[in-house]
Design a protein around this motif. Structure first.
Motif, PDB file in Angstrom:
ATOM      1  N   VAL A 157      29.670  17.169  96.282  1.00 52.80           N
ATOM      2  CA  VAL A 157      30.735  16.412  96.953  1.00 52.80           C
ATOM      3  C   VAL A 157      32.099  16.794  96.389  1.00 52.80           C
ATOM      4  O   VAL A 157      33.067  17.021  97.142  1.00 52.80           O
ATOM      5  N   GLU A 158      32.207  16.881  95.076  1.00 54.59           N
ATOM      6  CA  GLU A 158      33.498  17.178  94.456  1.00 54.59           C
ATOM      7  C   GLU A 158      33.930  18.626  94.666  1.00 54.59           C
ATOM      8  O   GLU A 158      35.101  18.952  94.464  1.00 54.59           O
ATOM      9  N   SER A 159      33.009  19.498  95.051  1.00 52.15           N
ATOM     10  CA  SER A 159      33.375  20.890  95.305  1.00 52.15           C
ATOM     11  C   SER A 159      33.942  21.107  96.701  1.00 52.15           C
ATOM     12  O   SER A 159      34.464  22.187  96.986  1.00 52.15           O
ATOM     13  N   LEU A 185      29.441  10.191 106.572  1.00 56.21           N
ATOM     14  CA  LEU A 185      29.580  11.017 107.763  1.00 56.21           C
ATOM     15  C   LEU A 185      30.140  12.412 107.492  1.00 56.21           C
ATOM     16  O   LEU A 185      29.876  13.334 108.270  1.00 56.21           O
ATOM     17  N   ILE A 186      30.909  12.579 106.419  1.00 52.50           N
ATOM     18  CA  ILE A 186      31.608  13.847 106.204  1.00 52.50           C
ATOM     19  C   ILE A 186      31.153  14.554 104.940  1.00 52.50           C
ATOM     20  O   ILE A 186      30.722  15.714 104.984  1.00 52.50           O
ATOM     21  N   LEU A 187      31.226  13.870 103.799  1.00 51.29           N
ATOM     22  CA  LEU A 187      31.056  14.551 102.520  1.00 51.29           C
ATOM     23  C   LEU A 187      29.587  14.799 102.166  1.00 51.29           C
ATOM     24  O   LEU A 187      29.212  15.921 101.814  1.00 51.29           O
ATOM     25  N   LEU A 232      19.349  15.138  90.053  1.00 51.63           N
ATOM     26  CA  LEU A 232      19.792  15.301  91.434  1.00 51.63           C
ATOM     27  C   LEU A 232      21.087  14.545  91.707  1.00 51.63           C
ATOM     28  O   LEU A 232      21.888  14.965  92.558  1.00 51.63           O
ATOM     29  N   ALA A 233      21.300  13.430  91.003  1.00 55.49           N
ATOM     30  CA  ALA A 233      22.558  12.697  91.167  1.00 55.49           C
ATOM     31  C   ALA A 233      23.741  13.569  90.765  1.00 55.49           C
ATOM     32  O   ALA A 233      24.774  13.604  91.453  1.00 55.49           O
ATOM     33  N   GLU A 234      23.615  14.283  89.664  1.00 55.96           N
ATOM     34  CA  GLU A 234      24.691  15.175  89.235  1.00 55.96           C
ATOM     35  C   GLU A 234      24.855  16.347  90.197  1.00 55.96           C
ATOM     36  O   GLU A 234      25.972  16.819  90.435  1.00 55.96           O
ATOM     37  N   VAL A 235      23.750  16.829  90.748  1.00 54.66           N
ATOM     38  CA  VAL A 235      23.826  17.931  91.717  1.00 54.66           C
ATOM     39  C   VAL A 235      24.588  17.489  92.961  1.00 54.66           C
ATOM     40  O   VAL A 235      25.492  18.191  93.443  1.00 54.66           O
ATOM     41  N   ILE A 236      24.245  16.315  93.496  1.00 61.66           N
ATOM     42  CA  ILE A 236      24.911  15.821  94.701  1.00 61.66           C
ATOM     43  C   ILE A 236      26.380  15.518  94.416  1.00 61.66           C
ATOM     44  O   ILE A 236      27.263  15.828  95.230  1.00 61.66           O
TER      45      ILE A 236
END
Length: 316
Positions: free
Chosen positions: A158-160, A182-184, A150-154
């Motif tokens: 974020v990077e997408s 608040l944003i990403l 799940l860490a890699e999924v999150i």
């Protein structure tokens, strides 16, 4: 607008797809018919094979196994989501002394098979004088593996996101923690919700590995009842019933996630309808570039006092 990944099939392709679909259905139906015929030929549909399910105590055992499965899954899912969030934030850190060790921990946890982790916790720790209950061995192993996934999924979510999302946060004075919180992260979690739910379904099914370390979950009960010689060892029958219970639990989890996703979409649409005039699309032009353009316009018009952080004057 046509997709760049899939061309609209023509008449010949449509006919070919229909033939392939019909052949696939025939093959699947033939395979299912052969399995049913073999079950009938070997007496799997005989009444004595299914007699075990006429007793209330048997259903109570199955219910206890299902509850044990759900108990392990609830703790593992909660821990995996928390661990995944922490590891993802560590992977996204600007400080190398945080990002690099967290990256190695994530890769190691993701590389160790869940069953190996369970066996190390349950059978390995007693060698060094530490005893662990099967429940905690199952939960910790599931948290470690699924949390790293799940860490890699999150992190990927974020990077997408467009670069302008984080730049807009920095432009209004937010720090890295504020931009993430608040944003990403809210946008990334919403975007990756289908993948997160799919991984939680895997977590639910992986609780079945606990039967190897004698955790009395559903598969352990199925194996115990299926090997009962008093009832003619109804292994296939108990597997069918237990598999149906697993399918029902997974479908229930998927439905809950679907309802959450639909509610989130409705909330986003409502917010967009209420404040659509206050937002601008984020595309090739970032928020920082828009603010710079506004400053240049203010200088050209002699209104240098009206910076990006000042509201326009209200007309009298």
């Amino acid at each position: 607008m046509s997709s760049v990944l899939y061309d609209v099939p023509g008449p010949k392709a449509i006919a070919r797809n229909r033939v392939l679909g019909a052949v696939t259905i025939v093959v699947i139906a033939a395979a299912a018919g052969w399995v049913i015929w073999r079950f009938a030929a070997t007496g799997q549909f005989a009444a004595d094979k299914w007699e075990i399910f006429t007793y209330g105590t048997i259903w109570q055992r199955l219910l206890d196994g299902a509850l044990a499965t759900l108990a392990a899954f609830a703790a593992a899912a909660t821990g995996a989501l928390a661990l995944g969030l922490v590891l993802a934030i560590g992977r996204l850190s600007d400080r190398a002394w945080i990002r690099t060790p967290v990256g190695w921990v994530t890769e190691v946890l993701r590389a160790v098979p869940v069953l190996v982790f369970m066996m190390l916790l349950y059978y390995g720790l007693p060698v060094v004088g530490i005893r662990m209950e099967p429940y905690w061995a199952v939960v910790i192993a599931l948290v470690a593996y699924n949390g790293s996934v799940l860490a890699e999924v999150i992190r990927a979510g974020v990077e997408s996101l467009p670069r302008g999302q984080s730049e807009a946060g920095y432009a209004i004075g937010l720090r890295k923690a504020g931009v993430l919180r608040l944003i990403l992260l809210p946008q990334a979690i919403r975007a990756m919700m289908p993948v997160i739910v799919a991984q939680l379904v895997v977590t639910l099914k992986d609780t079945a590995l606990g039967f190897i370390i004698t955790y009395p979950e559903l598969l352990y009960v199925i194996k115990l009842l299926g090997s009962n010689a008093v009832y003619s060892s109804p292994l296939i029958q108990t597997a069918i019933v237990g598999g149906t219970i697993y399918v029902a639990m997974c479908l229930a989890l998927s439905y809950v996630a679907y309802r959450i996703e639909q509610r989130t979409k409705r909330r986003q649409q409502q917010q967009a309808a209420e404040g659509g005039a206050l937002h601008h699309p984020v595309g090739a032009t970032t928020d920082t570039q828009l603010i710079g353009l506004q400053q240049a316009t203010d200088r050209a018009t002699g209104n240098e006092g009206g910076g990006p952080g000042r509201l326009p004057r209200r007309p009298h």
